[in-house]
Design a protein around this motif. Structure first.
Motif, PDB file in Angstrom:
ATOM      1  N   LYS A   1       0.829  -1.218   0.000  1.00 50.46           N
ATOM      2  CA  LYS A   1       0.000   0.000   0.000  1.00 50.46           C
ATOM      3  C   LYS A   1       0.860   1.263   0.000  1.00 50.46           C
ATOM      4  O   LYS A   1       0.482   2.286  -0.551  1.00 50.46           O
ATOM      5  CB  LYS A   1      -0.942   0.004   1.207  1.00 50.46           C
ATOM      6  CG  LYS A   1      -2.056  -1.024   1.090  1.00 50.46           C
ATOM      7  CD  LYS A   1      -2.966  -0.941   2.305  1.00 50.46           C
ATOM      8  CE  LYS A   1      -4.123  -1.911   2.184  1.00 50.46           C
ATOM      9  NZ  LYS A   1      -4.932  -1.981   3.404  1.00 50.46           N
ATOM     10  N   ASP A   2       2.019   1.184   0.636  1.00 56.36           N
ATOM     11  CA  ASP A   2       2.912   2.356   0.709  1.00 56.36           C
ATOM     12  C   ASP A   2       3.472   2.752  -0.660  1.00 56.36           C
ATOM     13  O   ASP A   2       4.080   3.807  -0.799  1.00 56.36           O
ATOM     14  CB  ASP A   2       4.087   2.083   1.666  1.00 56.36           C
ATOM     15  CG  ASP A   2       3.641   2.147   3.110  1.00 56.36           C
ATOM     16  OD1 ASP A   2       2.586   2.753   3.377  1.00 56.36           O
ATOM     17  OD2 ASP A   2       4.342   1.579   3.972  1.00 56.36           O
ATOM     18  N   CYS A   3       3.307   1.878  -1.642  1.00 54.68           N
ATOM     19  CA  CYS A   3       3.902   2.143  -2.965  1.00 54.68           C
ATOM     20  C   CYS A   3       2.978   2.948  -3.874  1.00 54.68           C
ATOM     21  O   CYS A   3       3.194   2.997  -5.097  1.00 54.68           O
ATOM     22  CB  CYS A   3       4.296   0.831  -3.637  1.00 54.68           C
ATOM     23  SG  CYS A   3       5.562  -0.064  -2.724  1.00 54.68           S
ATOM     24  N   GLY A   4       1.938   3.546  -3.312  1.00 54.72           N
ATOM     25  CA  GLY A   4       1.114   4.474  -4.088  1.00 54.72           C
ATOM     26  C   GLY A   4       0.033   3.833  -4.938  1.00 54.72           C
ATOM     27  O   GLY A   4      -0.461   4.451  -5.887  1.00 54.72           O
ATOM     28  N   ILE A   5      -0.356   2.607  -4.594  1.00 51.49           N
ATOM     29  CA  ILE A   5      -1.395   1.932  -5.387  1.00 51.49           C
ATOM     30  C   ILE A   5      -2.778   2.545  -5.101  1.00 51.49           C
ATOM     31  O   ILE A   5      -3.012   3.137  -4.052  1.00 51.49           O
ATOM     32  CB  ILE A   5      -1.437   0.414  -5.090  1.00 51.49           C
ATOM     33  CG1 ILE A   5      -1.642   0.171  -3.581  1.00 51.49           C
ATOM     34  CG2 ILE A   5      -0.171  -0.264  -5.571  1.00 51.49           C
ATOM     35  CD1 ILE A   5      -1.968  -1.253  -3.242  1.00 51.49           C
ATOM     36  N   ASP A   6      -3.684   2.373  -6.079  1.00 49.14           N
ATOM     37  CA  ASP A   6      -5.065   2.828  -5.891  1.00 49.14           C
ATOM     38  C   ASP A   6      -5.949   1.704  -5.376  1.00 49.14           C
ATOM     39  O   ASP A   6      -7.031   1.964  -4.854  1.00 49.14           O
ATOM     40  CB  ASP A   6      -5.632   3.326  -7.220  1.00 49.14           C
ATOM     41  CG  ASP A   6      -4.876   4.526  -7.743  1.00 49.14           C
ATOM     42  OD1 ASP A   6      -4.987   5.598  -7.133  1.00 49.14           O
ATOM     43  OD2 ASP A   6      -4.155   4.384  -8.751  1.00 49.14           O
ATOM     44  N   GLY A   7      -5.513   0.472  -5.584  1.00 50.67           N
ATOM     45  CA  GLY A   7      -6.361  -0.626  -5.144  1.00 50.67           C
ATOM     46  C   GLY A   7      -5.630  -1.949  -5.122  1.00 50.67           C
ATOM     47  O   GLY A   7      -4.510  -2.080  -5.631  1.00 50.67           O
ATOM     48  N   ILE A   8      -6.301  -2.920  -4.489  1.00 55.13           N
ATOM     49  CA  ILE A   8      -5.759  -4.288  -4.409  1.00 55.13           C
ATOM     50  C   ILE A   8      -6.825  -5.234  -4.926  1.00 55.13           C
ATOM     51  O   ILE A   8      -8.011  -5.105  -4.580  1.00 55.13           O
ATOM     52  CB  ILE A   8      -5.412  -4.660  -2.954  1.00 55.13           C
ATOM     53  CG1 ILE A   8      -4.205  -3.845  -2.485  1.00 55.13           C
ATOM     54  CG2 ILE A   8      -5.131  -6.148  -2.808  1.00 55.13           C
ATOM     55  CD1 ILE A   8      -3.796  -4.100  -1.052  1.00 55.13           C
ATOM     56  N   ILE A   9      -6.407  -6.168  -5.762  1.00 53.07           N
ATOM     57  CA  ILE A   9      -7.305  -7.260  -6.138  1.00 53.07           C
ATOM     58  C   ILE A   9      -6.773  -8.496  -5.435  1.00 53.07           C
ATOM     59  O   ILE A   9      -5.662  -8.958  -5.718  1.00 53.07           O
ATOM     60  CB  ILE A   9      -7.339  -7.469  -7.670  1.00 53.07           C
ATOM     61  CG1 ILE A   9      -7.793  -6.176  -8.362  1.00 53.07           C
ATOM     62  CG2 ILE A   9      -8.263  -8.641  -8.020  1.00 53.07           C
ATOM     63  CD1 ILE A   9      -7.776  -6.232  -9.877  1.00 53.07           C
TER      64      ILE A   9
END
Ligand code: FAD
Length: 334
Positions: free
Chosen positions: A59-67
């Motif tokens: 999450k710290d890597c700047g993602i907008d979402g997780i699948i």
């Protein structure tokens, strides 16, 4: 469907059930920059359970979402369940691009799901760019023996699939988004349909000397080396500097050093404080794998390409310069 109907970029987060492999995090950091240019959203795709602390790192890597994918068939890595999961997900969500770490597993399943999706897969890009005219990602990599930088695109089909070697991009988290979407998917793959069986597990206990990716200092020996009998002095120099030895491809081809020590486009990428090269001409296929704070090159040819890359260049016989360095370093330590 038009190309423009495909949206968002995905990064596969490879893990062993305990820890996320660095390459997934590196890719998220790099793709964040690309998505900011294209306007796509960035999703991390995780198959099977990854501990929460590791998910936080993603999450710290700047993602907008997780699948997050759960289901049967993921007990151990197998290309059938993995390729199927990405095929099913991709058909449902129509991403514009999917990036997979170029690990042994990634290089196995990524081309397979690309085939199942009837799209293109490119491997080993060193740089990614975006062409706003076509909407295509440009996968840029050395070609024709490093004489040109080839720009490879997937111009017609989607998603654009790419495998990227570990260490190609920097792990430099840009910060966490305030809102991160989580999508849970259940995709079951019949374990009976998996065409390989895990019959045992032998952890990688290879010699730590062969793990050079993040060594503080690397002494790289090139094709200028006369024969293996001349190698010991370079090992000695590496030891004196608290570093490790690496090599160019010809040394592996000549059977002098193992593949794990080959640095470059088709070998390992090294990030190091000090890189010393001896008898290395400076082909881009090699230098593409070097990220050094200080780069010192030794070559007898004053016109060698390597002198365009290094911070300090020494023109001279590699063995003589190495011996001199050993003598001076040893004298200092006495
Ligand atoms: C698709 C592809 C992928 C590749 N991937 C890689 C890769 O991952 N890593 C890699 O290394 N290569 C890779 N290559 C090969 C690469 O293009 C070069 O051929 C290779 O890096 C050359 O290695 P070198 O500099 O050691 O040898 P050479 O080009 O033969 O250079 C030897 C150098 O040693 C110098 N020399 C000779 N004798 C002495 C002496 N006594 N003292 C001082 N200097 C001396 C010479 O002047 C010369 O500059 C790849 C090629 C292709 C096509």
């Amino acid at each position: 469907m038009q190309k423009s109907d495909y949206k968002n970029m995905w990064v596969y987060i490879e893990h062993d059930g305990q820890t996320a492999a660095p390459v997934g995090l590196e890719l998220c950091c790099e793709l964040r920059k690309l998505c900011d240019v294209t306007g796509d959203r960035l999703f991390a795709v995780i198959l099977d359970k990854l501990p929460d602390a590791e998910v936080e790192k993603v999450k710290d890597c700047g993602i907008d979402g997780i699948i997050q994918v759960n289901g049967t068939g993921y007990e151990y890595f197998n290309t059938d369940a993995w390729a199927n999961a990405f095929t099913v997900l991709s058909r449902k969500y129509n991403p514009s691009a999917i990036f997979v770490g170029g690990t042994i597993n990634g290089r196995d399943f990524a081309p397979r799901f690309a085939v199942q999706l009837d799209t293109g897969c490119t491997s080993d890009a060193m740089e990614l760019a975006y062409d706003p005219e076509t909407g295509d990602i440009q996968f840029i990599e050395p070609a024709v023996g490093g004489k040109i930088m080839a720009v490879i695109t997937v111009p017609v089909k989607r998603p654009q699939v790419g495998t990227i070697r570990p260490g190609t991009f920097k792990y430099a988290p840009t910060g966490r988004k305030t809102e991160i979407e989580t999508i849970e998917e259940e995709i079951n793959f019949d374990p009976e349909a998996i065409r390989c069986r895990r019959v045992g597990f032998i952890p990688d206990e290879s010699d730590p000397e062969l793990d050079i990716a993040n060594a503080d200092c690397v002494v790289c020996v090139g094709n200028g080396l006369k024969d293996s009998e001349h190698l010991e002095r370079y090992r000695r120099l590496a030891r004196l500097l608290g570093g490790k030895i690496g090599c160019t491809r010809p040394l592996y081809d000549r059977g002098i050093l193992p593949y794990k020590l080959q640095i470059g486009q088709s070998g390992v990428m090294v990030k190091t404080k000090l890189y010393l090269s001896f008898g290395v001409s400076g082909a881009v296929n090699h230098t593409a794998g070097v990220d050094a704070d200080v780069f010192i090159a030794v070559d007898k040819n004053p016109d060698a390409q390597i002198f365009n890359y290094c911070d300090y260049g020494i023109v001279g016989d590699m063995d003589e310069v190495c011996d001199e360095l050993i003598a001076r370093l040893s004298a200092r330590k006495e």
